[in-house]
Design an enzyme around this catalytic site. Sequence first.
Site, PDB file in Angstrom:
ATOM      1  N   ASP A  92       1.178  -1.402   0.196  1.00  0.00           N
ATOM      2  CA  ASP A  92       0.119   0.504  -0.004  1.00  0.00           C
ATOM      3  C   ASP A  92       0.871   1.264   0.089  1.00  0.00           C
ATOM      4  O   ASP A  92       1.860   0.793   0.351  1.00  0.00           O
ATOM      5  CB  ASP A  92      -0.703   0.061   1.297  1.00  0.00           C
ATOM      6  CG  ASP A  92      -2.564   0.842   1.343  1.00  0.00           C
ATOM      7  OD1 ASP A  92      -2.322   1.368   0.245  1.00  0.00           O
ATOM      8  OD2 ASP A  92      -2.648   0.766   2.729  1.00  0.00           O
ATOM      9  N   GLU A  95       2.990   4.955  -4.668  1.00  0.00           N
ATOM     10  CA  GLU A  95       2.770   5.789  -4.945  1.00  0.00           C
ATOM     11  C   GLU A  95       4.182   6.443  -5.369  1.00  0.00           C
ATOM     12  O   GLU A  95       4.919   6.635  -6.329  1.00  0.00           O
ATOM     13  CB  GLU A  95       1.652   7.448  -4.980  1.00  0.00           C
ATOM     14  CG  GLU A  95       0.224   6.314  -5.316  1.00  0.00           C
ATOM     15  CD  GLU A  95      -0.018   5.411  -4.290  1.00  0.00           C
ATOM     16  OE1 GLU A  95      -1.208   5.173  -4.778  1.00  0.00           O
ATOM     17  OE2 GLU A  95       0.652   5.924  -2.928  1.00  0.00           O
ATOM     18  N   ASP A 173      -8.994   3.560  -2.832  1.00  0.00           N
ATOM     19  CA  ASP A 173     -10.377   4.178  -1.676  1.00  0.00           C
ATOM     20  C   ASP A 173     -11.621   4.322  -2.795  1.00  0.00           C
ATOM     21  O   ASP A 173     -11.873   5.394  -2.874  1.00  0.00           O
ATOM     22  CB  ASP A 173      -9.594   5.301  -1.272  1.00  0.00           C
ATOM     23  CG  ASP A 173      -8.350   5.091  -0.142  1.00  0.00           C
ATOM     24  OD1 ASP A 173      -8.409   2.877  -0.475  1.00  0.00           O
ATOM     25  OD2 ASP A 173      -7.814   5.203   0.254  1.00  0.00           O
TER      26      ASP A 173
END
Length: 441
Positions: A92, A95, A173
């Site tokens: 997670d 980026e 999300d």
Amino acid sequence: KMQQGLAVKGRKMVTIVDPHIKKDDSYAIYKEAKAKGFFVKKSDGSDFDGWCWPGSSMYLDMLDPEVRQWWATKFVPGSYQGSTEDLYIWNDMNEPSVFNGPEITMHKDNLHHNNVEHREIHNIYGYLYHMATADGLVYRGDKSDHKPSDRPFVLSRAFFAGSQRVGPIWTGDNTADWDHLRVSIPMCLSLGISGLTFSGADVGGFFGNPDTELLTRWYQLGIFYPFFRAHAHIDSKRREPWLFGDEAMNDIRNAIKLRYNLLPYTYTMFRLAHTKGAPVMRPIWYEFPDEEELYEMETQFLFGSDLMVAPVLNAGVGQLQVHLPGQDLWYRLDGDEALDASAKKVVTVPVDMHSIPVYVRGGAIVPRRMRPRRNTAAMEWDPYTLVVALDKSGSAKGEIYVDDFSSFQFEKHNIYLRSEVTFAKNRLSNAVQENNIFRSN
């Protein structure tokens, strides 16, 4: 102990491993990476320090092949404290996410391997981290006596062209509302035809609290995402299916059971994705390119080549308008109804809360395993059921692919079974194309 308890029951655990490394001299990973000079640098050459979940954090320079190789050695149980060989990974925040950075990420003038600025490689940073982590699980399998040649499972939030070779992704999300349920279809279809077929959306929505109808409908759709999971924010209300009453629980359970009993078909479709690049979740036009009026269809889709799904995408719906592509027959998967696409292109179908319309393409043979089990490990020796959906000429064909479902033996030693099944002239025949699992046909 928890991992071992799950493994005994044939289940697996997935935990998050994020790219930010806590700045803490008592943390062995940080201490070693710091000593080796493995962190991303600021423009002045000092180590970049950003803020994420652990607080003050450093970020590994994944553009450097040496750093990726080093990171890949850190997932064997001897290095990854508290892990076992039944633990898998979710990357997670890769980026990368930096809470106190510009646009919540790194500064564009940060420096990577060979003094490449971050602005040049931002879009591949998450992909490189994903790849190095997956390489770590492959390395673990290579070193393992318990699970030799184990395939990796690494879910990633960030992705780029090539991520399909590494592991699954998801759409990020989302929110517990009908708009986000609807938009998940074109999102996953777009990813699929772009080559990133192992994708899905968070069932139920990440933010917010779905009501009973929305949650049920999302599960009924979500079982046809190539990557299927329920997920929610820590501040959302608990949403286990049994908290929504017996009827909703049974409807959701039946949807999940359908996901499981279609796994032989799904696995075969994933094999085609692996060898041919064909998406598992497909727009209607992928199989029916001559029907231009369906090019913008986002309310129905194909699951593999032979199943068509018409989900319920609005509250309070009692009937659906279902479009029938092609000129042949479509059969309800959960019944005996056969619809002729050449006779009527759009039909009105009644729906209730118990299921959504799913159709088998005339001329297809769909492999299934019908015994309800608590996990896939318990299904290993279950018999196969072949659903034969005849076309107008009275024939059908399909394919089934089987391997050990966990190792690279299919690739390294061609240990797998691929069989073509045909029904014609009232006779079912099985042509084994490749068979290095079973010594007798």
